[in-house]
Design a protein around this motif. Sequence first.
Motif, PDB file in Angstrom:
ATOM      1  N   PHE A   5       0.837  -1.198   0.000  1.00 26.01           N
ATOM      2  CA  PHE A   5       0.000   0.000   0.000  1.00 26.01           C
ATOM      3  C   PHE A   5       0.871   1.247   0.000  1.00 26.01           C
ATOM      4  N   GLU A   6       0.470   2.222  -0.815  1.00 30.66           N
ATOM      5  CA  GLU A   6       1.138   3.527  -0.858  1.00 30.66           C
ATOM      6  C   GLU A   6       0.115   4.624  -0.620  1.00 30.66           C
ATOM      7  N   PRO A   7       0.483   5.650   0.161  1.00 34.20           N
ATOM      8  CA  PRO A   7       1.768   5.904   0.826  1.00 34.20           C
ATOM      9  C   PRO A   7       1.982   4.988   2.029  1.00 34.20           C
ATOM     10  N   ALA A   8       3.223   4.882   2.463  1.00 40.74           N
ATOM     11  CA  ALA A   8       3.565   3.956   3.531  1.00 40.74           C
ATOM     12  C   ALA A   8       2.922   4.357   4.855  1.00 40.74           C
ATOM     13  N   VAL A   9       2.323   3.370   5.510  1.00 35.40           N
ATOM     14  CA  VAL A   9       1.851   3.526   6.889  1.00 35.40           C
ATOM     15  C   VAL A   9       2.765   2.641   7.726  1.00 35.40           C
ATOM     16  N   VAL A  10       3.585   3.245   8.547  1.00 34.30           N
ATOM     17  CA  VAL A  10       4.671   2.521   9.216  1.00 34.30           C
ATOM     18  C   VAL A  10       4.239   1.993  10.575  1.00 34.30           C
ATOM     19  N   ASN A  11       4.569   0.737  10.819  1.00 30.95           N
ATOM     20  CA  ASN A  11       4.408   0.121  12.141  1.00 30.95           C
ATOM     21  C   ASN A  11       5.788  -0.223  12.691  1.00 30.95           C
ATOM     22  N   ASP A  12       6.076   0.228  13.893  1.00 31.10           N
ATOM     23  CA  ASP A  12       7.323  -0.129  14.573  1.00 31.10           C
ATOM     24  C   ASP A  12       7.033  -1.152  15.661  1.00 31.10           C
ATOM     25  N   TYR A  13       7.873  -2.173  15.731  1.00 28.71           N
ATOM     26  CA  TYR A  13       7.775  -3.194  16.768  1.00 28.71           C
ATOM     27  C   TYR A  13       9.018  -3.049  17.642  1.00 28.71           C
ATOM     28  N   THR A  14       8.799  -2.781  18.913  1.00 33.48           N
ATOM     29  CA  THR A  14       9.901  -2.421  19.794  1.00 33.48           C
ATOM     30  C   THR A  14      10.039  -3.401  20.955  1.00 33.48           C
ATOM     31  N   LEU A  15      11.288  -3.798  21.223  1.00 32.96           N
ATOM     32  CA  LEU A  15      11.588  -4.627  22.390  1.00 32.96           C
ATOM     33  C   LEU A  15      11.764  -3.712  23.596  1.00 32.96           C
ATOM     34  N   VAL A  16      11.145  -4.084  24.695  1.00 29.23           N
ATOM     35  CA  VAL A  16      11.229  -3.289  25.915  1.00 29.23           C
ATOM     36  C   VAL A  16      11.679  -4.197  27.058  1.00 29.23           C
ATOM     37  N   THR A  17      12.717  -3.782  27.773  1.00 32.56           N
ATOM     38  CA  THR A  17      13.193  -4.513  28.945  1.00 32.56           C
ATOM     39  C   THR A  17      13.305  -3.555  30.114  1.00 32.56           C
ATOM     40  N   SER A  18      13.308  -4.098  31.293  1.00 33.89           N
ATOM     41  CA  SER A  18      13.368  -3.271  32.496  1.00 33.89           C
ATOM     42  C   SER A  18      14.760  -2.690  32.693  1.00 33.89           C
ATOM     43  N   ALA A  19      14.793  -1.432  33.122  1.00 30.68           N
ATOM     44  CA  ALA A  19      16.070  -0.793  33.436  1.00 30.68           C
ATOM     45  C   ALA A  19      16.482  -1.089  34.869  1.00 30.68           C
ATOM     46  N   LYS A  20      15.589  -1.730  35.635  1.00 31.61           N
ATOM     47  CA  LYS A  20      15.844  -1.972  37.055  1.00 31.61           C
ATOM     48  C   LYS A  20      16.238  -3.413  37.347  1.00 31.61           C
ATOM     49  N   ARG A  21      15.681  -4.358  36.584  1.00 34.85           N
ATOM     50  CA  ARG A  21      15.900  -5.772  36.871  1.00 34.85           C
ATOM     51  C   ARG A  21      17.004  -6.360  36.005  1.00 34.85           C
ATOM     52  N   LYS A  22      17.773  -7.263  36.594  1.00 27.47           N
ATOM     53  CA  LYS A  22      18.778  -7.979  35.822  1.00 27.47           C
ATOM     54  C   LYS A  22      18.073  -9.025  34.972  1.00 27.47           C
ATOM     55  N   PRO A  23      18.307  -9.045  33.668  1.00 32.47           N
ATOM     56  CA  PRO A  23      17.571  -9.978  32.800  1.00 32.47           C
ATOM     57  C   PRO A  23      18.022 -11.417  33.009  1.00 32.47           C
ATOM     58  N   PRO A  24      17.124 -12.387  32.802  1.00 33.08           N
ATOM     59  CA  PRO A  24      17.525 -13.805  32.840  1.00 33.08           C
ATOM     60  C   PRO A  24      18.581 -14.072  31.764  1.00 33.08           C
ATOM     61  N   LEU A  25      19.445 -15.036  32.019  1.00 32.32           N
ATOM     62  CA  LEU A  25      20.502 -15.341  31.062  1.00 32.32           C
ATOM     63  C   LEU A  25      19.948 -15.760  29.702  1.00 32.32           C
ATOM     64  N   ILE A  26      18.764 -16.346  29.722  1.00 31.24           N
ATOM     65  CA  ILE A  26      18.184 -16.862  28.486  1.00 31.24           C
ATOM     66  C   ILE A  26      17.637 -15.748  27.597  1.00 31.24           C
ATOM     67  N   MET A  27      17.504 -14.519  28.133  1.00 29.97           N
ATOM     68  CA  MET A  27      16.842 -13.459  27.371  1.00 29.97           C
ATOM     69  C   MET A  27      17.626 -13.071  26.112  1.00 29.97           C
ATOM     70  N   LYS A  28      18.922 -12.894  26.222  1.00 33.86           N
ATOM     71  CA  LYS A  28      19.703 -12.436  25.068  1.00 33.86           C
ATOM     72  C   LYS A  28      19.602 -13.395  23.886  1.00 33.86           C
ATOM     73  N   PRO A  29      19.846 -14.699  24.066  1.00 32.86           N
ATOM     74  CA  PRO A  29      19.695 -15.604  22.911  1.00 32.86           C
ATOM     75  C   PRO A  29      18.262 -15.669  22.402  1.00 32.86           C
ATOM     76  N   PHE A  30      17.275 -15.492  23.299  1.00 32.78           N
ATOM     77  CA  PHE A  30      15.879 -15.507  22.847  1.00 32.78           C
ATOM     78  C   PHE A  30      15.605 -14.296  21.960  1.00 32.78           C
ATOM     79  N   ILE A  31      16.084 -13.130  22.359  1.00 33.37           N
ATOM     80  CA  ILE A  31      15.883 -11.924  21.544  1.00 33.37           C
ATOM     81  C   ILE A  31      16.540 -12.082  20.182  1.00 33.37           C
ATOM     82  N   GLU A  32      17.747 -12.621  20.161  1.00 34.14           N
ATOM     83  CA  GLU A  32      18.442 -12.840  18.891  1.00 34.14           C
ATOM     84  C   GLU A  32      17.652 -13.806  18.012  1.00 34.14           C
ATOM     85  N   HIS A  33      17.076 -14.807  18.627  1.00 37.85           N
ATOM     86  CA  HIS A  33      16.275 -15.792  17.885  1.00 37.85           C
ATOM     87  C   HIS A  33      15.027 -15.138  17.293  1.00 37.85           C
ATOM     88  N   VAL A  34      14.331 -14.337  18.091  1.00 37.66           N
ATOM     89  CA  VAL A  34      13.123 -13.654  17.614  1.00 37.66           C
ATOM     90  C   VAL A  34      13.472 -12.670  16.503  1.00 37.66           C
TER      91      VAL A  34
END
Length: 308
Positions: free
Chosen positions: A263-292
């Motif tokens: 479709f023109e003109p472009a209607v843009v959708n952004d998909y954003t990853l959000v993580t907490s700035a306060k909590r330490k992420p689980p070790l599995i998160m980084k490889p999961f994000i890369e996979h997604v």
Amino acid sequence: MSKRLTLRHLEAFRAVMARNSVTGAAELLGVTQPVVTRLISDFEDRVAFPLFIRKKGRLIPTAEALLLIDDVQQAMTLVERISYASSSIRELKQGKLLVAAAPAVALCCLPQAIATFTKENPETLISLHMDASPTVLDMVHEGRADLGVAMLPASATTSGNRELLLSGRMVAVVPRGHRLAGEPVLRPADFDGEDFISMSPLIEARTIIDSIFMAHNVQRRIRIETQISLAVIRHIEAGAGISLVDPVTAAGYRSDLVRFIPFEPAVVNDYTLVTSAKRKPPLIMKPFIEHVRQHISEMVPPAWRMTP
């Protein structure tokens, strides 16, 4: 001197019970005989009753030792399970990840991504919660989710860390036999007079789409509204009209009843990853994000993505 038992005491006791001799226990544990003798003697001192009777170079378990061995075996099995679990977590074989995602991602992208990820990491548990993007942000901020995938610009003012996952163009959806189904590209004028399935007025994309059609003086007949793109497509399959949907929903949908058209003109959708700035992420998160990230990149056609 502390009377507390240690794992070394339990290991020595179990080894002697298994081999019936200090020599055999020492070989099993990979230590010297004096070490085993000292540990058993220390164990007996701490429990305040004899564990073995020494007879012709062999150790004969006492009645008390026979009563104790089952509990010791259970304790050692539990310790070994904890050791295995901690090793698996370090090696990213095991873990739990709480993911909150907007409907388009939760319904049409993450199921396949999670399926392949858990096949590669069978001891990982992914818990997926679907909700509107504002609620996804709240869940991450409040610690109810480790990772959020929201439909909003990465530059949007929100709490937490943000990273753009994908920026894509909305696409038109028409029934396979519709007069527009053979067109390579659709523009606002093509929708004039058509029945149109619209997104809910509370969704940002609805405002953008309405503004584009108003600017081109296009009159659509809006008789159905829904807040989920997947539902929009189902209405189109049922013959209720045509519409525009986000690229992730379109890319993840498999049907011979509809056709997705740029479709023109472009209607843009952004998909954003959000993580907490306060909590330490689980070790599995980084490889999961890369996979997604890899999965969504392969899933959405290049023509539907915004170039960097």
